[in-house]
Design an enzyme around this catalytic site. Sequence first.
Site, PDB file in Angstrom:
ATOM      1  N   ASP A   1       0.844  -1.202   0.000  1.00  0.00           N
ATOM      2  CA  ASP A   1       0.000   0.000   0.000  1.00  0.00           C
ATOM      3  C   ASP A   1       0.879   1.252   0.000  1.00  0.00           C
ATOM      4  OD1 ASP A   1       0.871  -0.097   2.619  1.00  0.00           O
ATOM      5  OD2 ASP A   1      -1.120   0.023   3.538  1.00  0.00           O
ATOM      6  N   SER A   2       2.201   1.057   0.073  1.00  0.00           N
ATOM      7  CA  SER A   2       3.150   2.158  -0.121  1.00  0.00           C
ATOM      8  C   SER A   2       2.942   2.774  -1.511  1.00  0.00           C
ATOM      9  CB  SER A   2       4.595   1.657   0.025  1.00  0.00           C
ATOM     10  OG  SER A   2       4.795   0.479  -0.735  1.00  0.00           O
TER      11      SER A   2
ATOM     12  N   ASP B   1      -1.090  -6.277  -0.538  1.00  0.00           N
ATOM     13  CA  ASP B   1      -1.127  -5.640   0.780  1.00  0.00           C
ATOM     14  C   ASP B   1      -2.545  -5.142   1.057  1.00  0.00           C
ATOM     15  OD1 ASP B   1      -0.063  -4.702   3.104  1.00  0.00           O
ATOM     16  OD2 ASP B   1       1.056  -3.051   2.203  1.00  0.00           O
TER      17      ASP B   1
ATOM     18  N   LYS C   1      -1.070  -9.555   2.673  1.00  0.00           N
ATOM     19  CA  LYS C   1      -0.376  -9.114   3.890  1.00  0.00           C
ATOM     20  C   LYS C   1      -1.355  -8.309   4.740  1.00  0.00           C
ATOM     21  CE  LYS C   1       2.907  -5.770   3.952  1.00  0.00           C
ATOM     22  NZ  LYS C   1       2.300  -4.766   4.849  1.00  0.00           N
TER      23      LYS C   1
ATOM     24  N   GLU D   1      -1.487  -5.962   8.295  1.00  0.00           N
ATOM     25  CA  GLU D   1      -0.724  -5.279   9.346  1.00  0.00           C
ATOM     26  C   GLU D   1      -1.366  -5.507  10.713  1.00  0.00           C
ATOM     27  OE1 GLU D   1      -0.002  -1.081   8.882  1.00  0.00           O
ATOM     28  OE2 GLU D   1       0.908  -1.335   6.904  1.00  0.00           O
TER      29      GLU D   1
ATOM     30  N   GLU E   1       8.972  -4.586  10.781  1.00  0.00           N
ATOM     31  CA  GLU E   1       9.342  -3.245  10.295  1.00  0.00           C
ATOM     32  C   GLU E   1       9.885  -2.368  11.413  1.00  0.00           C
ATOM     33  OE1 GLU E   1       6.650  -1.341   7.571  1.00  0.00           O
ATOM     34  OE2 GLU E   1       7.806   0.525   7.590  1.00  0.00           O
TER      35      GLU E   1
END
Length: 293
Positions: free
Chosen positions: A57-58, A96, A126, A128, A195
């Site tokens: 999502d970056s 993501d 993914k 978070e 991270e």
Amino acid sequence: MGLDLSENSNKERKKVTVADFSKMKAQGQRIVMVTSYDYPTSTIADDVGVDSILVGDSYGMVVLGYDTTIPVTVEELLPVCQAVKRGARHSLLIGDMPFLSFQISEEDAIRNAGRFIKEGRMEAVKIEGGREMAHIAKAVSNVGIPVLGHIGLTPQTATLHGGYRIQGKNAHSGKSLVEDAKLLEDAGVFGIVLEMITEEVAKVITQTVSVPTIGIGSGRYCDGQVLVLHDILGLYPRFVPKFAKRYANLAATIGEALGEYVSEVRRGTFPEEKHVFKIDDAERNKLDLPQKS
Ligand code: KIV
């Protein structure tokens, strides 16, 4: 300089699966992951032999120019996933899940994770979050969708809570991160992104869980590494994290190329004879051309 593919000849490479991730950990083979958001870079990443491509999502920050990853939606990421899929044949493809696409309920998380698989053509997702998201990770992996966990600095919530901070700076928070990792492992994740966790804590997590850890800013002892493509290439000059290594300066290269183009168009030196299309002489004579003076 061309790509040297001799070591990782595309013909000989097998498709990487989630099962390969645990085999690689067991064999002490480091896992290489990179983000990609389009067809050309996923083709190149796949060709040079990366094990896994993350459609992060970056994308919202480095491609769309948002300040954070919060505004990114599933709708925005799905066409990106499809483009990445078209470029990659071997790498394990991970989508993501963006903010609020999985937190609301297990049912919602399964539905959205399913969209990444069915529409985005990803092979895993993914998610978070640590212990608070373990039940979601479990629900999604229980329906057969492989889940990569993500703990430590979790950008989707970090930006809401005052910014990016190093995680695991003391024993208390270190132990809590180890516990998060264990709970995610119990929930069935096939790997965990760590991270911005202190190197010592990341090492303990890596030694504690049986699934591979993929570090980003978490030191040298993780089972693999992931970086944002634009940080590697020097294409996101707005902010370069301390942990990222820039292997190229594409922003400067692109700037030089475009600067030359601007100046050649202005000077009239582009296009040249070799760039133009010509009408046949016979047809040219039929054109109402102004007389040469
Ligand atoms: O979105 C992303 O690129 C990520 C990586 C930083 C792991 O989540």
